[in-house]
Design an enzyme around this catalytic site. Structure first.
Site, PDB file in Angstrom:
ATOM      1  N   ASP A   1       0.867  -1.257  -0.063  1.00 54.58           N
ATOM      2  CA  ASP A   1       0.108  -0.093   0.005  1.00 54.58           C
ATOM      3  C   ASP A   1       0.708   1.253   0.082  1.00 54.58           C
ATOM      4  O   ASP A   1       0.793   2.135  -0.843  1.00 54.58           O
ATOM      5  CB  ASP A   1      -1.017   0.045   1.098  1.00 54.58           C
TER       6      ASP A   1
ATOM      7  N   ASP B   1       6.960   3.760   3.262  1.00 51.90           N
ATOM      8  CA  ASP B   1       7.370   5.081   4.130  1.00 51.90           C
ATOM      9  C   ASP B   1       8.853   5.009   4.665  1.00 51.90           C
ATOM     10  O   ASP B   1       9.878   5.299   3.691  1.00 51.90           O
ATOM     11  CB  ASP B   1       6.424   4.811   5.513  1.00 51.90           C
TER      12      ASP B   1
END
Length: 184
Positions: free
Chosen positions: A102, A105
């Site tokens: 998804d 980071d």
């Protein structure tokens, strides 16, 4: 949460923009695996909406599998502690694998997942991320091969991404703000 504040989600990437980019990603992936059967591996829970929508746009033979790993819990920042709570059902040895993520980071979770999956010796291994936040990267050994959108350092939700297990069902990607609740 402070009862005088309410959550407001501001759209950042529309459902239409996501759909258009998924069509492009599907063509990019297909171009790299002409004549092959592809194994898509979905990281649960956040990537499931992206995974399903992308799979529907691919016109090549597919296998699907799932794994669940997390480092966030209910926080907005990574804990740095990676936990795999559901591993693959099938082996990926000798398979052409695309890991569907998804959001990338810091890269810490993805680095560990990548190492975990590469131990099974797939024929090829690629990473496809819906969102990439390169400004937050602290691990250099992971680079996505396919990226939906590169975004700035904001906490995002919707389209599978959550805040305390909520907002996954939004058809777009948004950011959250807290505003004073009206007294009406």
């Amino acid at each position: 949460m402070n009862p005088s504040l309410k959550e407001v989600v501001l759209p950042m990437i529309s459902a239409e923009e996501i759909d258009a980019r998924l069509c492009e990603l599907a063509r990019e992936i297909e171009a790299g695996f002409t004549g092959e059967t592809l194994t898509l591996v979905c990281t649960l829970k956040g990537a499931v909406v992206f995974f399903v929508d992308l799979a529907k746009k691919l016109s090549m033979p597919l296998k699907m599998d799932f794994l669940e790993a997390a480092s966030y819990g209910d926080a907005q920042n990574s804990s740095g502690i990676i936990k795999i709570s559901k591993d693959l059902t099938n082996t990926i040895t000798g398979e052409h694998v695309v890991l569907i993520e998804d959001i990338i980071d810091t890269g810490a979770t993805l680095s560990q997942l990548r190492a975990h999956l590469l131990r099974q010796k797939p024929a090829s291994f690629k990473i496809c991320a819906l969102l990439d936040k390169p400004s937050r990267r602290i691990v250099d050994d992971v680079t996505p091969d396919y990226v939906g959108f590169t975004i700035e350092d904001k906490f995002v939700l919707g389209y599978g991404l959550d805040y305390m297990q909520r907002y996954r069902n939004l058809p777009y990607i948004g950011t959250m703000q807290f505003v004073e609740a009206s007294s009406s």
